[in-house]
Each structure stands twice: as C-alpha cells, then as structure tokens.
Design a protein around this motif. Structure first.
Motif, short mmCIF file in Angstrom:
data_model
loop_
_atom_site.label_atom_id
_atom_site.label_comp_id
_atom_site.label_asym_id
_atom_site.label_seq_id
_atom_site.Cartn_x
_atom_site.Cartn_y
_atom_site.Cartn_z
N ALA A 16 14.15 -4.27 -17.21
CA ALA A 16 13.35 -4.02 -17.68
C ALA A 16 12.50 -2.44 -18.53
CB ALA A 16 12.43 -3.65 -16.37
N GLY A 17 13.78 -2.07 -17.79
CA GLY A 17 14.21 -0.35 -18.23
C GLY A 17 14.86 -0.19 -19.49
N TYR A 18 16.32 -1.39 -19.52
CA TYR A 18 17.32 -1.64 -20.46
C TYR A 18 15.90 -2.17 -21.79
CZ TYR A 18 20.74 -0.24 -17.70
OH TYR A 18 21.64 0.70 -16.88
N SER A 19 15.34 -2.88 -21.80
CA SER A 19 14.54 -3.58 -22.60
C SER A 19 14.06 -2.35 -23.11
CB SER A 19 13.44 -4.95 -22.07
OG SER A 19 15.04 -5.98 -21.48
N ALA A 20 13.00 -2.00 -22.67
CA ALA A 20 11.90 -0.36 -23.56
C ALA A 20 12.61 -0.26 -24.01
CB ALA A 20 11.74 -0.37 -21.65
N ALA A 21 13.67 0.14 -23.15
CA ALA A 21 15.02 1.12 -24.79
C ALA A 21 15.24 0.26 -25.33
CB ALA A 21 15.94 1.77 -23.14
N ILE A 22 16.19 -0.51 -25.82
CA ILE A 22 16.17 -1.61 -26.66
C ILE A 22 15.64 -1.03 -27.39
CG2 ILE A 22 17.01 -3.40 -27.42
CD1 ILE A 22 18.52 -3.72 -24.92
N MET A 28 12.20 4.08 -33.41
CA MET A 28 12.76 5.48 -33.72
C MET A 28 11.84 6.30 -32.64
SD MET A 28 14.32 4.75 -35.52
CE MET A 28 14.72 6.23 -36.63
N MET A 29 11.33 6.14 -30.85
CA MET A 29 11.21 6.99 -30.14
C MET A 29 12.04 7.61 -30.10
SD MET A 29 7.64 4.47 -28.60
CE MET A 29 8.54 3.14 -28.54
N GLU A 30 13.63 6.72 -29.79
CA GLU A 30 14.19 8.60 -29.06
C GLU A 30 14.46 8.07 -27.04
OE1 GLU A 30 14.15 11.53 -31.15
OE2 GLU A 30 15.42 11.26 -33.31
N PRO A 31 14.32 7.02 -26.97
CA PRO A 31 14.28 6.85 -25.61
C PRO A 31 15.45 7.95 -24.67
CG PRO A 31 14.34 4.96 -26.10
CD PRO A 31 14.85 5.25 -27.51
N ILE A 32 14.85 8.69 -23.93
CA ILE A 32 16.05 8.82 -22.28
C ILE A 32 15.69 8.31 -21.61
CG2 ILE A 32 15.77 10.49 -21.42
CD1 ILE A 32 15.13 12.40 -23.42
N MET A 33 16.60 7.56 -20.58
CA MET A 33 16.76 7.00 -19.32
C MET A 33 16.94 7.45 -18.55
SD MET A 33 18.49 3.20 -18.63
CE MET A 33 16.92 2.25 -19.89
N VAL A 34 16.50 7.89 -17.26
CA VAL A 34 16.79 8.51 -16.20
C VAL A 34 16.88 7.19 -15.18
CG1 VAL A 34 16.33 10.07 -14.19
CG2 VAL A 34 15.68 10.25 -16.44
N GLN A 35 18.79 7.16 -14.82
CA GLN A 35 19.06 5.68 -14.58
C GLN A 35 18.65 5.71 -13.07
OE1 GLN A 35 22.87 4.06 -16.19
NE2 GLN A 35 23.31 5.86 -15.90
N GLY A 36 18.54 6.81 -12.32
CA GLY A 36 18.32 6.40 -10.51
C GLY A 36 19.21 6.49 -10.32
N LEU A 37 18.87 5.70 -8.75
CA LEU A 37 20.40 5.63 -8.17
C LEU A 37 21.01 4.18 -8.25
CD1 LEU A 37 18.24 6.96 -4.65
CD2 LEU A 37 20.37 8.29 -5.86
#
Length: 325
Positions: A16-22, A28-37
């Motif tokens: 979910a997170g990776y797809s949202a990031a892609i 062009m929203m320049e995502p920042i993903m904080v991966q977690g534990l």
C-alpha cells in the motif's frame, strides 16, 4: 532535530505504502515515506508468493518488497529509516508527525499505510516453522497444501472462513478450538458443520508446533484437552493460525475513527478518512481482503485522491471532478 517537508507524507510501507509512493512521485508530490519498524510489511516475512499478478513463477515476498521500494525511490520517493511515534492531525493540512529519531515530518496530505499483523498463539515452534507448515493466511498459502491434511486453529469468523476456503484445496480439514462452541456467525457455523471435508476438534489448545524447519517442516501439533488435561498429537501437513489480526492504529486512537476491530474507518469505496487530506490504504483499513494486490490498489487510490485534494478537486461517485467548496 531535522524537519522534512513534502506535499505527500506516507507513514508505513508494504504494497500500500509503496504503491502510494510510486503514484505520488509520478504526480510530482515528492513523497516522503517513513518506513516504520518492519519495512515492507508482512510480505517481508512471507517466503513463496504465487498469487501476485505479473509473475509466472513463484517469487519471494522480501524480493517483491525490495523491488517496490526501489521503484518508488527511482521515481522520486524519499524513503526514511524512522518510526513515527506521534501525529498531529488537528487543524487540517498540513499534517505533522514526529519520528523516534526526533525528526519532524510535515505533509500537505497524509497517507496511512501502517498495515496489520496476524495475531499468533505464541506457542513454541510457531515462528520457527512459519512458512514451513505454519501460516496465518489460507488465501495466501492454501494452494501449497493441495491434497494434504491441514488444521485451522481458532473459533471466530476468520477461522471458519479459512477452514471453508481450504476445502478448495484439501479433502481433510480440521478446525481446532479451545472451547466447546464457536464464536463465528451462525450462518458460517452451519456451513462448517455441514461440510463433508471438515472435522472439528473441541476443547483443544495447541501446546507446540512440532517439526524440523530445515527438513520437511511441520509434522504435528502437540495438543492439550482443556477439560481433561489429556495430551495428544495431531499429525498434519499444514496449520493455519486464525485468531484475527491487529491493525497498527495505536497512533491514531482518539484522532481518527476506528471500527470495533481497531481498523481505520474510511468512506466506503474510497481511502478517505473523516479528515480531509488524510487517507488510509492497505490492511490498516481492510479487514476483509488483506491481500498484497488489494493493498497496492488502495495505495494507488490514496495517491490519486491525494492529488485531487491538493488540486482542490473532489470526485463524486460517478467519477466527475468538481471544485471543492
């Protein structure tokens, strides 16, 4: 302390997170993903994956997650090795989060993809034999037990649904429950009891999972009768622990609406939470399907809706975009 700011902040990773990031990066929203534990989510502890579209041969869960992460970075996502410990959603966009490192993350939109974890019994051998005869997802792994003897452990809706599903692959399914009655809905219980491929063992708890992780995997379950105290062995090829899932929503208690199971509540058919600009994707909001492909789909939806939110547009149920008031 460092402050990281972006149009899109994603908490959590996995499909979910990776797809949202892609999708977010390509918009062009320049995502920042904080991966977690647990970067990559549950698939990082899943070995063989045979049901993700696009791969003819069996692939490995950790490899798939690494590929998604690399793709997200390639299109412009900044992936951070941190764990969010505090969020501030009051006042609307922008949204603020604080990491365990002390760093601050600010996003004009927020995508929550913190996932869920299967609940485990905690019995000896359970983790050591994970993926080698012990599983928490019949839909994911039932295919590997075609024609074999399997057990399902639990007594709620999840356990009964898993047992019924497994009859598509096995002619010998046993439900093991610690009480003498099930908690599942009556209609599910009726289907279970009438099914010719399913047997129920009442008043039994699993004391341990037995077998060799390096040679052959699970061989049997060591059981104890909760009434008589008698010990017994139950030989099987696969055991599915089905005692529910725990969504990772502790951060959001009192800040976003949760359902009775602790999952984030979203507008039906969308990833939208009650706070405009905050979206939820994947297993953190999905207690029905819980598959990598559906998680990826909701991650895509979250990014598309986030893009529309930032553009000041809302989309009605017919797909028509209108300016938000």
């Amino acid at each position: 302390m460092t402050t990281h700011r972006s149009k899109m902040l994603i908490i959590g990773s996995g499909p979910a997170g990776y797809s949202a990031a892609i999708y977010g990066a390509r918009a062009m929203m320049e995502p920042i993903m904080v991966q977690g534990l647990q970067p990559g989510g549950q698939l990082t502890i899943t070995t063989d994956v045979e049901n993700y579209p696009g791969f003819r041969d069996v692939i490995q869960g950790p490899w798939l997650m690494e590929e998604m992460k690399t793709q997200a970075e390639h299109v412009g996502t900044r992936v951070m090795w941190d764990t969010i410990v505090e969020v501030d959603l009051e006042g609307g966009s922008p949204f603020r989060a604080v990491g365990d490192s002390g760093d601050e993350y600010i996003g004009d939109v927020l995508v929550i993809a913190t996932g869920a974890q299967a609940r485990w019994l905690g019995a000896p051998g359970e983790q050591e034999l994970g993926g080698k005869g012990v599983s928490a997802c019949a839909t994911c792994d039932g295919f590997f037990y075609r024609g074999k003897k399997v057990a399902v452990i639990g007594g709620g809706n999840t356990a009964v649904e898993e047992a019924l599903y497994l009859t598509n692959h096995s002619d010998d399914v046993t439900l093991i429950h610690r009480r003498d009655e099930l908690r599942a809905e009556k209609i599910l219980q009726e289907r279970l009891m009438k099914h010719p491929k399913i047997t129920v063992l009442w008043n039994k708890v699993v004391e341990s999972f037995e077998g060799d992780p390096l040679a052959g995997g699970l061989t049997h379950l060591a059981l104890r009768d909760t009434v008589t105290g008698e010990d017994s062995d139950f030989h099987c090829d696969g055991a599915f622990v089905a005692i529910g899932h725990a969504p990772a929503t502790e951060l959001f208690k009192g800040k976003l609406e949760l359902d009775d199971g602790g999952y984030l509540v979203v507008e039906p058919g969308t990833p939208k939470t009650a706070i405009p600009g905050v979206f939820a994707a994947g297993d953190v909001m999905d207690h029905t399907y819980r598959q990598a492909v559906t998680a990826a789909g909701t991650g895509c939806m979250a990014a598309l809706d986030a893009e529309r939110f930032l553009a000041g547009l809302e989309v009605d149920l017919h797909g028509h975009a209108e300016a938000a008031e």
